[in-house]
Design an enzyme around this catalytic site. Sequence first.
Site, mmCIF file in Angstrom:
data_model
loop_
_atom_site.group_PDB
_atom_site.id
_atom_site.type_symbol
_atom_site.label_atom_id
_atom_site.label_comp_id
_atom_site.label_asym_id
_atom_site.label_seq_id
_atom_site.Cartn_x
_atom_site.Cartn_y
_atom_site.Cartn_z
ATOM 1 N N LYS A 25 -21.065 14.149 24.376
ATOM 2 C CA LYS A 25 -21.275 15.081 25.487
ATOM 3 C C LYS A 25 -22.474 14.662 26.331
ATOM 4 O O LYS A 25 -22.383 14.573 27.568
ATOM 5 C CB LYS A 25 -21.487 16.486 24.932
ATOM 6 C CG LYS A 25 -21.439 17.588 25.962
ATOM 7 C CD LYS A 25 -21.506 18.953 25.285
ATOM 8 C CE LYS A 25 -20.277 19.178 24.423
ATOM 9 N NZ LYS A 25 -20.412 20.370 23.558
ATOM 10 N N ARG A 95 -26.114 23.264 23.594
ATOM 11 C CA ARG A 95 -24.807 22.867 23.077
ATOM 12 C C ARG A 95 -24.926 21.627 22.201
ATOM 13 O O ARG A 95 -25.751 20.753 22.444
ATOM 14 C CB ARG A 95 -23.839 22.597 24.232
ATOM 15 C CG ARG A 95 -23.737 23.743 25.212
ATOM 16 C CD ARG A 95 -22.845 23.398 26.399
ATOM 17 N NE ARG A 95 -21.431 23.471 26.058
ATOM 18 C CZ ARG A 95 -20.467 23.047 26.867
ATOM 19 N NH1 ARG A 95 -20.773 22.502 28.030
ATOM 20 N NH2 ARG A 95 -19.198 23.159 26.507
ATOM 21 N N GLY A 104 -15.183 22.611 18.488
ATOM 22 C CA GLY A 104 -15.316 23.909 17.844
ATOM 23 C C GLY A 104 -16.004 23.896 16.497
ATOM 24 O O GLY A 104 -16.166 24.947 15.866
ATOM 25 N N MET A 106 -19.181 22.862 15.736
ATOM 26 C CA MET A 106 -20.610 23.200 15.743
ATOM 27 C C MET A 106 -20.877 24.282 16.782
ATOM 28 O O MET A 106 -19.961 24.759 17.455
ATOM 29 C CB MET A 106 -21.427 21.933 15.993
ATOM 30 C CG MET A 106 -21.364 20.956 14.823
ATOM 31 S SD MET A 106 -22.217 19.407 15.132
ATOM 32 C CE MET A 106 -21.128 18.604 16.295
ATOM 33 N N ARG A 339 -14.560 14.121 28.380
ATOM 34 C CA ARG A 339 -14.386 13.327 27.166
ATOM 35 C C ARG A 339 -12.958 12.800 27.147
ATOM 36 O O ARG A 339 -12.081 13.345 27.817
ATOM 37 C CB ARG A 339 -14.650 14.162 25.914
ATOM 38 C CG ARG A 339 -13.758 15.392 25.777
ATOM 39 C CD ARG A 339 -14.211 16.281 24.646
ATOM 40 N NE ARG A 339 -13.452 17.536 24.618
ATOM 41 C CZ ARG A 339 -13.777 18.586 23.880
ATOM 42 N NH1 ARG A 339 -14.844 18.541 23.107
ATOM 43 N NH2 ARG A 339 -13.054 19.682 23.900
ATOM 44 N N HIS A 455 0.019 8.496 -8.543
ATOM 45 C CA HIS A 455 1.365 7.934 -8.637
ATOM 46 C C HIS A 455 2.317 8.642 -7.666
ATOM 47 O O HIS A 455 3.087 8.003 -6.935
ATOM 48 C CB HIS A 455 1.880 8.063 -10.080
ATOM 49 C CG HIS A 455 3.275 7.559 -10.263
ATOM 50 N ND1 HIS A 455 4.376 8.394 -10.203
ATOM 51 C CD2 HIS A 455 3.756 6.313 -10.475
ATOM 52 C CE1 HIS A 455 5.475 7.674 -10.384
ATOM 53 N NE2 HIS A 455 5.128 6.407 -10.550
ATOM 54 N N ARG A 617 7.232 -9.408 -8.307
ATOM 55 C CA ARG A 617 6.285 -9.303 -9.426
ATOM 56 C C ARG A 617 7.060 -9.090 -10.718
ATOM 57 O O ARG A 617 7.872 -8.167 -10.818
ATOM 58 C CB ARG A 617 5.314 -8.140 -9.201
ATOM 59 C CG ARG A 617 4.246 -8.042 -10.285
ATOM 60 C CD ARG A 617 3.290 -6.894 -10.053
ATOM 61 N NE ARG A 617 3.915 -5.598 -10.324
ATOM 62 C CZ ARG A 617 3.293 -4.425 -10.128
ATOM 63 N NH1 ARG A 617 2.060 -4.401 -9.639
ATOM 64 N NH2 ARG A 617 3.904 -3.299 -10.398
ATOM 65 N N GLU A 734 -6.260 -8.618 -9.752
ATOM 66 C CA GLU A 734 -6.474 -7.178 -9.888
ATOM 67 C C GLU A 734 -7.502 -6.823 -10.955
ATOM 68 O O GLU A 734 -7.674 -5.654 -11.274
ATOM 69 C CB GLU A 734 -5.144 -6.473 -10.176
ATOM 70 C CG GLU A 734 -4.332 -7.097 -11.291
ATOM 71 C CD GLU A 734 -2.908 -6.565 -11.364
ATOM 72 O OE1 GLU A 734 -2.703 -5.366 -11.082
ATOM 73 O OE2 GLU A 734 -2.015 -7.354 -11.703
ATOM 74 N N SER A 753 -2.171 -12.597 -4.464
ATOM 75 C CA SER A 753 -1.905 -11.295 -3.869
ATOM 76 C C SER A 753 -2.865 -10.305 -4.510
ATOM 77 O O SER A 753 -2.865 -10.149 -5.730
ATOM 78 C CB SER A 753 -0.451 -10.878 -4.118
ATOM 79 O OG SER A 753 -0.204 -9.616 -3.537
ATOM 80 N N THR A 756 -5.208 -4.230 -4.964
ATOM 81 C CA THR A 756 -6.484 -3.518 -4.814
ATOM 82 C C THR A 756 -6.492 -2.153 -5.488
ATOM 83 O O THR A 756 -7.570 -1.582 -5.692
ATOM 84 C CB THR A 756 -6.837 -3.367 -3.324
ATOM 85 O OG1 THR A 756 -5.710 -2.825 -2.625
ATOM 86 C CG2 THR A 756 -7.194 -4.717 -2.731
ATOM 87 N N ASN A 757 -5.325 -1.600 -5.816
ATOM 88 C CA ASN A 757 -5.329 -0.333 -6.565
ATOM 89 C C ASN A 757 -6.011 -0.536 -7.915
ATOM 90 O O ASN A 757 -6.978 0.156 -8.276
ATOM 91 C CB ASN A 757 -3.896 0.171 -6.784
ATOM 92 C CG ASN A 757 -3.193 0.522 -5.489
ATOM 93 O OD1 ASN A 757 -3.806 0.578 -4.436
ATOM 94 N ND2 ASN A 757 -1.902 0.738 -5.571
ATOM 95 N N CYS A 820 -1.527 -6.419 -1.534
ATOM 96 C CA CYS A 820 -0.339 -5.578 -1.719
ATOM 97 C C CYS A 820 -0.679 -4.197 -2.278
ATOM 98 O O CYS A 820 0.210 -3.413 -2.593
ATOM 99 C CB CYS A 820 0.678 -6.270 -2.630
ATOM 100 S SG CYS A 820 0.068 -6.596 -4.289
ATOM 101 N N TYR A 840 -1.578 -12.155 5.151
ATOM 102 C CA TYR A 840 -0.744 -10.981 5.363
ATOM 103 C C TYR A 840 -1.299 -9.796 4.592
ATOM 104 O O TYR A 840 -2.099 -9.945 3.665
ATOM 105 C CB TYR A 840 0.706 -11.240 4.930
ATOM 106 C CG TYR A 840 0.906 -11.411 3.440
ATOM 107 C CD1 TYR A 840 1.106 -10.317 2.601
ATOM 108 C CD2 TYR A 840 0.878 -12.679 2.856
ATOM 109 C CE1 TYR A 840 1.270 -10.463 1.237
ATOM 110 C CE2 TYR A 840 1.048 -12.836 1.486
ATOM 111 C CZ TYR A 840 1.251 -11.731 0.688
ATOM 112 O OH TYR A 840 1.400 -11.876 -0.670
#
Length: 865
Positions: A25, A95, A104, A106, A339, A455, A617, A734, A753, A756-757, A820, A840
Amino acid sequence: MKLVFFFGGGLADGNASMKSELGGKGANLAEMTLLKLPVPAGFTISTKVCLDYLHDNASFSSELKEQVLEALKKTEKIMEAKFADSENPLLVSVRSGARVSMPGMMDTVLNLGLNTTTVEALAKKTQNPKFAYDSYRRFIQMYSNVVKELETHHMEDALENYKNNRGLNEDTDLSTEDLIEICNIFRQIYVKHFHEQFPEDPYEQLWSSIGAVFKSWNCARAKKYREIHAIPNDWGTAVNICSMVYGNMGQESGTGVCFTRDPSTGENTFYGEYLLNAQGEDVVAGIRTPKNLKLLEKEMPHVYEQLLEVREKLENHYRDVQDIEFTIQQGKLYLLQTRNAKRTTQAALKIAIDLANEGKISRQEALLKVNPQDLDKLLHPTLDPRAHKQVIAKGLPASPGAVSGRAVFTAVEAESWAARGEQVILVRDETSPEDIGGMYASQGFLTARGGMTSHAAVVARQMGKCCVAGCSSLSISQVHKSVRVAGIEIMEGDWITLDGSTGEVMLGKVETKNAELSTDFVTFMGWAKEYRTMRVRANADTPRDAAFARNFGAEGVGLCRTEHMFFDENRLPFVRQMILAKNIQERKEALEKLRPFQRDDFVSILSAMENLPVTIRLLDPPLHEFLPHTDKDMMTLSNQLGLSAEDIRQRVKSLHEANPMLGHRGCRLGISHPEIYEMQVKAIVEAVDICKELGKKVFPEIMIPLVGIQQELEWLRKRLQKIAPHFPFGTMIEVPRAALVADKIATQADFFSFGTNDLTQTTYGFSRDDSAPFLRVYKQEGILVEDPFASLDQDGVGRLVELACELGKKQKPEIKLGICGEHGGEPSSVKFCHKIGLNYVSCSPFRIPIAMLAAAQAAISQNFG
């Protein structure tokens, strides 16, 4: 240090690029001032002061006070009025303004500077006592609520009672005498609650209001908004002190909001609403029905013409659709804010494409105008906004869309009901891989436990189904086939509705609207594909998923999880027979029965991805996940296989693991029982041969999971390559050790590959399915800004990924690198993957457009800054 930034009279200390200091703002008020637009003079207190104030026992430095008083003098000079003056008073608004819009969330205080003396001076100066006392009653209300935290109903109820007693309908029906009386009533309410007089000193009002607006940065709704939108808690808000201009001075005055284009449809029409004889909060509060902006052309043609000029100037300057707040004071236009406008996703696509086609922005800029996450909203059914709904609970919005279905409480029941043509929603404490058949048959999933990457959530996004997870208010009874929530008992077969975009659970059936992919969506995604340099693949385990993903633009399959094929009811008996085999010969016989199923699946998936790579896999989960766990199911299996129930029970017990995630799974299973992996690889080879006979070019890649030791991959590859000598072999990185010794593992791998989980689980030592309750606290307390299972932890987990890439490329420059895990469809994670040079990312089919746009934005940002 400069803490206060003045704007007014065509001069400003800041500009639009200073949002981190001045908030959105304040930066835009400065920018509009520099554009010579009619902005009331004022000044902005920087976000740094907010952070200092919140960390420094709510006190203001002498340096700040000096700078505020200096800026106030400049404001007085421009506005030709004096703050706290008894004859010619200057009033101000206070403000908030964070660097990103938080509408809305703050607080704001208007008409600050009024007291029993200055209100009379204002009445005399304007020759409009009704306006003066209307402004004063508004100020008392706002100050009491924002600064003193008085609940709004105390004064609102008093105002309504007063009007009712006099037979008045609208606030505008109040006379000057009425308003004077109401101001007295409000001050009495103030004294009653706070045991002190309403403050008369305008400077006391000013400093306490500034402090209150700073404190509102940490109010519950603002914190929740930041949590939802991943806004850092350490940004703080600026405070804008702006000279008051008055829309409540009669029928020649008013206030309104306008958009340079329609934010709902994206149409290039001037869109907005206004109210005459009103202040800003009247428009948003819904107290009075605002008028369509088009009517202003008749009521105040000269002001409307000015607004048209402002519309064109601001949109061309900011190169985006603007949301503009304005006030008209006795026929003169003032701009209070501009804005970038909030808009629907469909409107965002149309606006971006139109701006590019009009030559106002480039295609690259157009691609940067849309939040990738928002594309998800276009791909799933949504609730009909006109439909009635009864919300009974709220959980995590784990997978978007809106569905209605009959509640069922087991996967078996889900399949049974679905087979009868019923729409069902699977309601569970949490789901497991064994539920996959019932999940596939369900319209959506509702769980009492688990987080955004549980899951249920992961499978839902992959299948493109709606999911509300972690709804802890549910009390589920599998025995009684019921769930209690909010004093209501829902039995099996009762209709419920889920909104996976909000996390709401509703009683009964609520009408939905199907998603429709527009021409704009197709055009926009074509542009994204043109500018992205990193490929986007899909996580797909079935032919349906593969075909669906390809329609969304997938450039291959980055993860095909073969274990999901094993849970099919036609195959599960053979899988269990293989697990319960007494010797290797029996195991091989069972595997031979499974091979045709695997082969046919691979033929279908490879065919669906003709000419594109498919990473398959090999079996990853521990064997006990495929076995029954109840006496009833064990007895059924006993009858199927001709084994005693006791033998089955003992085998299940022997396979039990205290921590199966770190147990006998992945490559460890393949080394212990190589015949399993050998069967799967044979099935892949046979599938390729069949595809060749059909004239299809297919490109399978075989991935061995959970490798952490070079010799694991070497041992398995040597054995499996005898079956598939010309196929690429790689591994899923992993566990942290794999990343740390990636150069050694690369000697045996054609590709990495990154899963990352699991890499996040093993790096943090957090269980993905059990961490949701304490991660919620971590986020609330600022220990973590993001859930590391939802957005890749770039400092820790990301550093391991980056290190593994560096080591892998050093050993084997041509090695292919991908990701993946679920992070492959999360925009900030995709940007990180682009930065470190992955070939990728792979994600759930419904996340492909998100990943594609994020990849394009990453490339554009890198190339064009």
